[in-house]
Design an enzyme around this catalytic site. Sequence first.
Site, PDB file in Angstrom:
ATOM      1  N   GLY A 194     -18.432  10.587   4.710  1.00 54.59           N
ATOM      2  CA  GLY A 194     -19.259   9.672   5.487  1.00 54.59           C
ATOM      3  C   GLY A 194     -19.965  10.357   6.643  1.00 54.59           C
ATOM      4  O   GLY A 194     -19.902  11.589   6.787  1.00 54.59           O
ATOM      5  N   GLN A 195     -20.617   9.537   7.466  1.00 58.25           N
ATOM      6  CA  GLN A 195     -21.418  10.069   8.576  1.00 58.25           C
ATOM      7  C   GLN A 195     -20.566  10.913   9.524  1.00 58.25           C
ATOM      8  O   GLN A 195     -20.948  12.015   9.891  1.00 58.25           O
ATOM      9  CB  GLN A 195     -22.079   8.911   9.354  1.00 58.25           C
ATOM     10  N   ASP A 219     -12.201  11.509  -0.383  1.00 54.64           N
ATOM     11  CA  ASP A 219     -13.073  10.330  -0.345  1.00 54.64           C
ATOM     12  C   ASP A 219     -13.050   9.724  -1.745  1.00 54.64           C
ATOM     13  O   ASP A 219     -12.502  10.329  -2.672  1.00 54.64           O
ATOM     14  CB  ASP A 219     -14.513  10.760   0.044  1.00 54.64           C
ATOM     15  N   ILE A 220     -13.664   8.536  -1.890  1.00 53.22           N
ATOM     16  CA  ILE A 220     -13.773   7.958  -3.242  1.00 53.22           C
ATOM     17  C   ILE A 220     -15.022   8.474  -3.958  1.00 53.22           C
ATOM     18  O   ILE A 220     -15.270   8.121  -5.096  1.00 53.22           O
ATOM     19  CB  ILE A 220     -13.804   6.406  -3.214  1.00 53.22           C
ATOM     20  N   ARG A 221     -15.810   9.272  -3.264  1.00 55.23           N
ATOM     21  CA  ARG A 221     -17.026   9.846  -3.859  1.00 55.23           C
ATOM     22  C   ARG A 221     -17.185  11.270  -3.335  1.00 55.23           C
ATOM     23  O   ARG A 221     -16.570  11.635  -2.338  1.00 55.23           O
ATOM     24  CB  ARG A 221     -18.249   9.016  -3.454  1.00 55.23           C
ATOM     25  N   LYS A 281     -11.110  -4.179  13.580  1.00 56.97           N
ATOM     26  CA  LYS A 281     -10.838  -3.076  14.510  1.00 56.97           C
ATOM     27  C   LYS A 281      -9.864  -3.515  15.607  1.00 56.97           C
ATOM     28  O   LYS A 281      -8.975  -2.765  15.995  1.00 56.97           O
ATOM     29  CB  LYS A 281     -12.140  -2.549  15.130  1.00 56.97           C
ATOM     30  N   GLY A 312     -12.078   9.594   3.823  1.00 57.17           N
ATOM     31  CA  GLY A 312     -13.451   9.143   4.100  1.00 57.17           C
ATOM     32  C   GLY A 312     -14.280  10.301   4.637  1.00 57.17           C
ATOM     33  O   GLY A 312     -15.160  10.130   5.480  1.00 57.17           O
ATOM     34  N   ASP A 339      -8.512   7.269  -3.314  1.00 55.85           N
ATOM     35  CA  ASP A 339      -8.712   5.912  -2.813  1.00 55.85           C
ATOM     36  C   ASP A 339      -7.557   5.609  -1.868  1.00 55.85           C
ATOM     37  O   ASP A 339      -6.417   5.421  -2.305  1.00 55.85           O
ATOM     38  CB  ASP A 339      -8.736   4.925  -3.996  1.00 55.85           C
ATOM     39  N   TYR A 348     -15.977  -7.010  11.136  1.00 56.28           N
ATOM     40  CA  TYR A 348     -15.656  -5.614  11.462  1.00 56.28           C
ATOM     41  C   TYR A 348     -14.874  -5.536  12.777  1.00 56.28           C
ATOM     42  O   TYR A 348     -13.839  -4.865  12.864  1.00 56.28           O
ATOM     43  CB  TYR A 348     -16.975  -4.859  11.566  1.00 56.28           C
TER      44      TYR A 348
HETATM   45  N1  LIG Z   1     -20.800   5.693  12.668  1.00 55.36           N
HETATM   46  C1  LIG Z   1     -20.640   4.987  13.760  1.00 55.36           C
HETATM   47  O1  LIG Z   1     -21.597   4.794  14.532  1.00 55.36           O
HETATM   48  C2  LIG Z   1     -19.287   4.436  14.106  1.00 55.36           C
HETATM   49  C3  LIG Z   1     -19.126   3.758  15.322  1.00 55.36           C
HETATM   50  C4  LIG Z   1     -17.877   3.223  15.643  1.00 55.36           C
HETATM   51  C5  LIG Z   1     -16.803   3.421  14.786  1.00 55.36           C
HETATM   52  N2  LIG Z   1     -16.985   4.082  13.597  1.00 55.36           N
HETATM   53  C6  LIG Z   1     -15.810   4.234  12.725  1.00 55.36           C
HETATM   54  O2  LIG Z   1     -15.635   5.579  12.318  1.00 55.36           O
HETATM   55  C7  LIG Z   1     -15.145   5.640  10.984  1.00 55.36           C
HETATM   56  C8  LIG Z   1     -16.074   6.466  10.113  1.00 55.36           C
HETATM   57  O3  LIG Z   1     -17.373   5.902  10.164  1.00 55.36           O
HETATM   58  P1  LIG Z   1     -18.617   6.505   9.391  1.00 55.36           P
HETATM   59  O4  LIG Z   1     -19.820   6.110  10.146  1.00 55.36           O
HETATM   60  O5  LIG Z   1     -18.383   7.929   9.070  1.00 55.36           O
HETATM   61  O6  LIG Z   1     -18.568   5.619   8.052  1.00 55.36           O
HETATM   62  P2  LIG Z   1     -19.273   5.901   6.655  1.00 55.36           P
HETATM   63  O7  LIG Z   1     -19.493   4.590   5.989  1.00 55.36           O
HETATM   64  O8  LIG Z   1     -20.429   6.821   6.824  1.00 55.36           O
HETATM   65  O9  LIG Z   1     -18.127   6.698   5.867  1.00 55.36           O
HETATM   66  C9  LIG Z   1     -16.964   6.077   5.376  1.00 55.36           C
HETATM   67  C10 LIG Z   1     -16.498   6.877   4.171  1.00 55.36           C
HETATM   68  O10 LIG Z   1     -15.307   6.252   3.666  1.00 55.36           O
HETATM   69  C11 LIG Z   1     -15.358   6.321   2.260  1.00 55.36           C
HETATM   70  N3  LIG Z   1     -14.471   5.302   1.670  1.00 55.36           N
HETATM   71  C12 LIG Z   1     -14.746   3.992   1.450  1.00 55.36           C
HETATM   72  N4  LIG Z   1     -13.695   3.399   0.851  1.00 55.36           N
HETATM   73  C13 LIG Z   1     -12.732   4.341   0.716  1.00 55.36           C
HETATM   74  C14 LIG Z   1     -11.418   4.329   0.167  1.00 55.36           C
HETATM   75  N5  LIG Z   1     -10.889   3.218  -0.366  1.00 55.36           N
HETATM   76  N6  LIG Z   1     -10.703   5.475   0.199  1.00 55.36           N
HETATM   77  C15 LIG Z   1     -11.241   6.623   0.705  1.00 55.36           C
HETATM   78  N7  LIG Z   1     -12.488   6.695   1.225  1.00 55.36           N
HETATM   79  C16 LIG Z   1     -13.220   5.558   1.219  1.00 55.36           C
HETATM   80  C17 LIG Z   1     -16.820   6.124   1.905  1.00 55.36           C
HETATM   81  O11 LIG Z   1     -17.120   6.598   0.602  1.00 55.36           O
HETATM   82  C18 LIG Z   1     -17.509   6.898   3.016  1.00 55.36           C
HETATM   83  O12 LIG Z   1     -17.787   8.231   2.642  1.00 55.36           O
HETATM   84  C19 LIG Z   1     -14.982   4.178  10.539  1.00 55.36           C
HETATM   85  O13 LIG Z   1     -13.681   3.745  10.806  1.00 55.36           O
HETATM   86  C20 LIG Z   1     -15.942   3.453  11.434  1.00 55.36           C
HETATM   87  O14 LIG Z   1     -15.562   2.118  11.605  1.00 55.36           O
HETATM   88  C21 LIG Z   1     -18.202   4.576  13.252  1.00 55.36           C
END
Ligand SMILES: NC(=O)c1ccc[n+]([C@@H]2O[C@H](COP(=O)([O-])OP(=O)(O)OC[C@H]3O[C@@H](n4cnc5c(N)ncnc54)[C@H](O)[C@@H]3O)[C@@H](O)[C@H]2O)c1
Length: 312
Positions: free
Chosen positions: A12-13, A35-37, A147, A9, A53, A143
Amino acid sequence: MPKNILIIGACGQIGTELTLALRKKYGSEHVIASDIREGNDDLMQSGPFEILDATNYDTLEEVIAYYDICEVYLMAAMLSATAEKFPMRAWNLNMNTLFNVLNLAKEKKINKIFWPSSIAVFGPNTPKEDTPQNTIMEPSTVYGISKQSGERWCEYYFNKFNVDVRSIRYPGLISWKTMPGGGTTDYAIEIYHKALSDGSYTCFLGEETKLPMMFMDDAIRATLQIMEAPEKDIKVRSSYNLAGMSFTPKEMAENIKAVMPSFKIEYAPDFRQDIADSWPSSIDDTPAKDDWGWKSEFNLEKTTEEMLGNLG
Ligand SMILES: NC(=O)c1ccc[n+]([C@@H]2O[C@H](COP(=O)([O-])OP(=O)(O)OC[C@H]3O[C@@H](n4cnc5c(N)ncnc54)[C@H](O)[C@@H]3O)[C@@H](O)[C@H]2O)c1
């Protein structure tokens, strides 16, 4: 020999900034992003990348063997707001990816795991202010349920199989390098983008909704810190409370107005209000401070300065 790390992943952010930070620390060739993208240019051009994936155990196992991976950071998940729309997809993604990684560690194919939890593990019956590490949880969102279950499984795998899994309950994270992925605290990022592009913002949460938040640099530092801490210092094997700052949309708007006096905000709460109302307002992170020396550095003023400075 430096260890090889896999980030799942990574686009992502959090994954994007975490990958860049780990590459800086351990060397690009030792940090494999997946990542998947595909991700942004900074991520794609800074080191190895695999389309993967993580719900598929066999392909995950192959990538881990191919790159001789020792540590995994599992960042793939469906976030709070999106998960309410697709409950079963969220449950399957959030749980299956975690089981795959935990089982790879149980089979001794990897040595260490980072898996993030969230303030979403808490629910409407949790004490709202200075929410302690151990308290009533009872999450009311898809969610949050995923968790909390994840936390229980992490602790179980540590106790039963000695799996070295480490975790933080991230608050809402504020950053400018990547857009957020469908969470309830996304307003705290959108507000800066809209302040700069339109001079105004319509907030999807009510003005008095106080939530725990953190600037991304603090979150990345905490992640690296907990992963580097000696094993004996990690006394919580579910997930650590972590605090940065707490504020309402109104306070955030006032903070932006201090540097952009013409900025205007309106409030139009939607379905995300219910999710936010079920979460704590502030977090007590004493165990993280005591066990592995956590200390946050960014308050709201410093965050606004960073956000407007970098997005402007
Ligand atoms: N951003 C926040 O504020 C926040 C707060 C608390 C917890 N979290 C946790 O931190 C983690 C990352 O969060 P984020 O904000 O970067 O999320 P995000 O949605 O920005 O990124 C998640 C990434 O996972 C990828 N993904 C989805 N399905 C997948 C798969 N099957 N295999 C591989 N990759 C896959 C997506 O393409 C994406 O790039 C998560 O577990 C989230 O629950 C985030």
